[in-house]
Design a protein around this motif. Structure first.
Motif, mmCIF file in Angstrom:
data_model
loop_
_atom_site.group_PDB
_atom_site.id
_atom_site.type_symbol
_atom_site.label_atom_id
_atom_site.label_comp_id
_atom_site.label_asym_id
_atom_site.label_seq_id
_atom_site.Cartn_x
_atom_site.Cartn_y
_atom_site.Cartn_z
ATOM 1 N N ASP A 302 0.851 -1.186 0.000
ATOM 2 C CA ASP A 302 0.000 0.000 0.000
ATOM 3 C C ASP A 302 0.886 1.235 0.000
ATOM 4 O O ASP A 302 1.429 1.638 1.035
ATOM 5 N N LEU A 303 1.019 1.854 -1.171
ATOM 6 C CA LEU A 303 1.848 3.050 -1.329
ATOM 7 C C LEU A 303 0.999 4.290 -1.559
ATOM 8 O O LEU A 303 1.497 5.311 -2.046
ATOM 9 N N ARG A 304 -0.273 4.249 -1.179
ATOM 10 C CA ARG A 304 -1.172 5.336 -1.559
ATOM 11 C C ARG A 304 -0.775 6.682 -0.966
ATOM 12 O O ARG A 304 -1.116 7.727 -1.526
ATOM 13 N N TYR A 305 -0.053 6.687 0.164
ATOM 14 C CA TYR A 305 0.376 7.949 0.766
ATOM 15 C C TYR A 305 1.892 8.067 0.836
ATOM 16 O O TYR A 305 2.420 8.880 1.585
ATOM 17 N N ASN A 306 2.595 7.250 0.076
ATOM 18 C CA ASN A 306 4.057 7.262 0.118
ATOM 19 C C ASN A 306 4.586 8.233 -0.923
ATOM 20 O O ASN A 306 4.600 7.955 -2.121
ATOM 21 N N GLY A 307 5.025 9.409 -0.458
ATOM 22 C CA GLY A 307 5.500 10.461 -1.341
ATOM 23 C C GLY A 307 6.933 10.321 -1.775
ATOM 24 O O GLY A 307 7.445 11.162 -2.510
ATOM 25 N N GLY A 308 7.633 9.278 -1.327
ATOM 26 C CA GLY A 308 8.995 9.076 -1.808
ATOM 27 C C GLY A 308 10.003 9.015 -0.696
ATOM 28 O O GLY A 308 9.690 8.746 0.456
ATOM 29 N N GLY A 309 11.248 9.313 -1.030
ATOM 30 C CA GLY A 309 12.335 9.254 -0.076
ATOM 31 C C GLY A 309 13.580 8.691 -0.718
ATOM 32 O O GLY A 309 13.874 8.984 -1.871
ATOM 33 N N ALA A 385 10.125 8.110 -5.291
ATOM 34 C CA ALA A 385 10.760 6.815 -5.080
ATOM 35 C C ALA A 385 9.749 5.679 -5.155
ATOM 36 O O ALA A 385 10.105 4.551 -5.504
ATOM 37 N N SER A 386 8.480 5.971 -4.824
ATOM 38 C CA SER A 386 7.432 4.955 -4.973
ATOM 39 C C SER A 386 7.175 4.666 -6.447
ATOM 40 O O SER A 386 6.980 3.509 -6.845
#
Length: 540
Positions: A302-309, A385-386
Motif C-alpha cells: 500500500d503506497l497510496r500515501y508514500n510520497g517518496g524518499g 521513489a514509490s
C-alpha cells in the motif's frame, strides 16, 4: 552485486551523484568565466549570463550560525559572515551547475527579489508537460534542522495525523488519512476518515484570512507544546471533540503488516508503506521475513500515501520483492543528469542492508520473496521513489498490478543541499528503468488495458475513507484481493466522498480562499543522498 562493503561503497559513490557537490563544492569549470572572473570584493556583483563557481559563495550567510552542528559530529558550523546577496549568488551558481533544466532558468537580477526565499522560488523552469501542468512542481526548501530530524530519525512536528485534503476551498473536505502509531492523535481516538469541522472554534469553511491562518497553523504547522482543539465527524456521523498537544512525532513508515487468506485459499501479504526514510529499513526487513515465513502466494504493498524518499531504500525493497533470480544481470535505475555532470553508472538492485548513518553497504544480505508479480495500491500521493519502484520492477518484467489512482508524476529527484541553515531541493536528475523508460511526468496510470507507455495494468479506483487501511473490505485492498482471485477488476460503485485526495498546495478559486496542506520534508521526494558523507542529499 553489493556482496561486500568496499564494492557497495564504490557503487554508491558512483550512483550518489557526488558531482552534485553535496558540501557545496565547485561545479564544472565551464561555469566559470576565466577571462572575466568575479571581483574579489566583499560583495560580489551580478552580471547576466556570467556564473562563478558556487563554491565562491558557499556558507556565506546573512545570519551565520555559531557553535557546533549536532548533525555533523558536533563540528563547528561552516557559516561565515556574508549577506542575503551572497546567499542568492550561491543559489544562482549552484542551480546553474546542477539543475536538470538549467538552461530554462531566467537569469534575473538577485537584487530584484526581496528575500533569499523569493529568489530561490523562481530559480526553476516554468515549462509545462503535455497535460499543461508545470513539469517542476517539486522545488522547495526546509530548515536544515527539520531536514536532519526527519531524515535521520523520522521525527516530525505535529500530532501524528497525516491529512487528506480532498477539497481545499469551501465546502472544504479535510480528513484523517492515517495516524502514526502511539501518537497523541492515535491515543486520543482519532481514526481514518474523521472529517474536520472546527479547529480552535474556527469553521473549516471559514473564508477570512485570519481564519485560514488559524487553520493552517493548527493543522499543518503547530508548535510543539501548543494545544489545539478539533471537532470532527466520524464515518458513522458521530461528532467528537479532541484537544491535542503538538509534539515531535516519530513516524511509523511501515504499518498494518498482515497475511490475509482469501476465499480461494491464496495467502496474500499486505503492508502499508508510508515513506522511504532510513528508519523503514528494519521494518521492511521484518515484514518480508514474516511474509517469507508465512509462505505467501501474492504481495500487496500500500503506497497510496508514500510520497517518496531514499532511492536506495526503493531499490532494496524492489530486490526484496523480486529476489536474485529476477534481478541479477539487470540494473534498477539509470540516473540522467544535466550535461554539465559526469554520466553516472546505473543504480543497481541493492541486495544488502545499508548503514544509513554512513551510507555504506554491510555484509548482511537482505531477505527476499522471489516474486515475479506484486500489487501496488496508489493515489495521487504515490510519488517519486514509490514511482521508481513501480517503474524499476516493470523494467525487468516483474509484473506490477496498479490498483487505485494515477500516481503523482515525479520521475525526478535531487540531492538535498544545505546552505546557511536552509536545505534546498532543486531537481537535479531524472532516470529510466532497465528498458529505458522514465517519462511519466503526468503519472503512472492504472488501466485494465494498457495502451501508452505510462499505462500500468490494473484497476482505476478512488480512495476509500469509509474503511480503515488494511481492512479487506477497503476498496483498494478489496480490489487487489478480487484481482488475485479472478484476474480482473471488480465493478465498484464509486462514492461521492471517496475522491482522490492530495496533500499538495491549493490555489484559491471562485469558491473562496484556499487551505494549504503543508507537506512533510520527504513528501514528493527522491533523494540520492549520502546523509553524512555528502552532507547532503535524500532520496526519495
Amino acid at each position: 552485486m553489493f556482496k561486500n562493503t568496499k564494492l557497495a561503497l564504490a557503487v554508491f559513490l558512483a550512483a550518489s551523484g557526488m558531482s552534485l557537490s553535496g558540501c557545496g563544492g565547485g561545479g564544472s569549470s565551464s561555469n566559470t568565466d576565466t577571462t572575466n572572473p568575479p571581483p574579489t570584493t566583499t560583495e560580489p556583483t551580478w552580471t547576466a549570463g556570467t556564473f562563478a563557481a558556487s563554491s565562491e559563495f558557499k556558507d556565506q550567510c546573512a545570519v551565520p550560525r555559531t557553535g557546533n552542528d549536532p548533525y555533523n559530529d558536533n563540528q563547528p558550523y561552516p557559516d561565515t559572515a556574508g549577506s542575503e546577496f551572497t546567499e542568492k549568488m550561491w543559489l544562482r551558481s549552484w542551480s546553474d551547475e546542477t539543475y536538470l533544466w538549467y538552461d530554462e532558468i531566467e537569469d534575473n537580477d538577485p537584487d530584484n527579489f526581496s528575500s533569499v526565499a523569493a529568489y530561490f522560488d523562481q530559480l526553476k523552469t516554468f515549462e509545462t508537460t503535455d497535460s499543461g501542468a508545470y513539469k517542476d512542481n517539486f522545488h522547495f526548501s526546509v530548515p536544515t534542522e527539520d531536514y536532519f530530524q526527519e531524515s535521520q530519525s523520522g521525527v516530525v512536528s505535529g500530532y501524528g495525523i497525516n491529512w487528506a485534503l480532498i477539497s481545499g476551498t469551501p465546502p472544504r473536505d479535510l480528513r484523517v488519512a492515517y495516524l502514526e502509531d502511539d501518537s497523541p492523535a492515535a491515543n486520543a481516538g482519532l481514526q481514518r476518515g474523521d472529517r474536520v469541522i472546527l479547529v480552535d472554534g474556527v469553521s473549516i469553511d471559514t473564508n477570512t484570512e485570519s481564519g485560514i491562518d488559524t487553520l493552517n497553523e493548527a493543522l499543518f504547522g503547530p508548535t510543539a507544546g501548543d494545544t489545539h482543539t478539533f471537532k470532527v465527524i466520524s464515518n458513522d456521523e458521530t461528532e467528537k471533540t479532541f484537544s491535542l498537544v503538538a509534539g515531535n512525532i516519530t513516524q511509523t513508515p511501515v504499518q498494518n503488516v498482515d497475511t490475509i487468506t482469501t476465499e480461494g485459499g491464496n495467502k496474500v501479504g499486505y503492508m502499508q508503506f508510508n515513506s522511504h526514510i532510513s528508519i523503514a529499513q528494519p521494518e521492511l526487513i521484518s515484514a518480508v521475513k514474516k511474509f517469507k515465513a508465512d509462505n505467501i502466494d501474492e504481495l500487496v504493498i500500500d503506497l497510496r500515501y508514500n510520497g517518496g524518499g531514499l532511492l536506495a531504500l526503493s531499490s532494496q525493497l524492489a530486490y526484496m520483492i523480486a529476489g536474485p533470480a529476477n534481478t541479477s544481470d539487470y540494473f534498477y535505475y539509470q540516473i540522467i543528469e544535466n550535461d554539465k555532470q559526469t554520466e553516472s553508472d546505473p543504480y543497481p538492485f541493492i541486495d544488502v542492508e545499508i548503514d544509513y548513518s554512513t551510507f555504506e553497504g554491510t555484509n548482511n544480505t537482505l531477505p527476499d520473496l522471489n516474486l515475479s508479480k506484486v500489487y501496488v495500491l496508489s493515489t495521487a500521493n504515490t510519488c517519486s521513489a514509490s514511482e521508481a519502484l513501480i517503474n524499476g520492477l516493470n523494467g525487468i518484467d516483474a509484473e506490477v498490478i496498479l490498483i487505485g489512482g494515477t500516481t503523482c508524476g515525479k520521475p525526478y529527484g535531487f540531492t538535498p543541499t544545505h546552505n546557511c541553515a536552509t536545505t534546498y531541493y532543486t531537481i537535479q536528475f531524472t532516470g529510466t528503468n532497465y528498458k529505458g523508460f522514465g517519462e511519466y511526468s503526468d503519472g503512472l496510470v492504472p488501466t485494465p488495458t494498457p495502451q501508452f507507455a505510462a499505462d500500468v495494468k490494473g484497476c482505476e479506483l478512488d480512495d476509500d475513507f469509509n474503511h480503515q487501511l488494511g481492512d479487506s473490505d477497503e476498496t483498494l485492498l478489496s480490489a487487489a484481493l478480487y484481482h488475485i482471485e479472478n484476474g480482473s477488476c471488480p465493478v465498484v460503485a464509486q462514492s461521492v466522498t471517496a475522491k482522490q485526495a492530495t496533500t499538495s498546495s491549493y490555489k484559491a478559486d471562485e469558491t473562496g480562499i484556499a487551505l494549504k496542506a503543508n507537506t512533510t520534508l520527504y513528501k514528493n521526494n527522491m533523494d540520492l543522498t549520502r546523509p553524512l558523507l555528502a552532507k547532503e542529499g535524500d532520496n526519495e
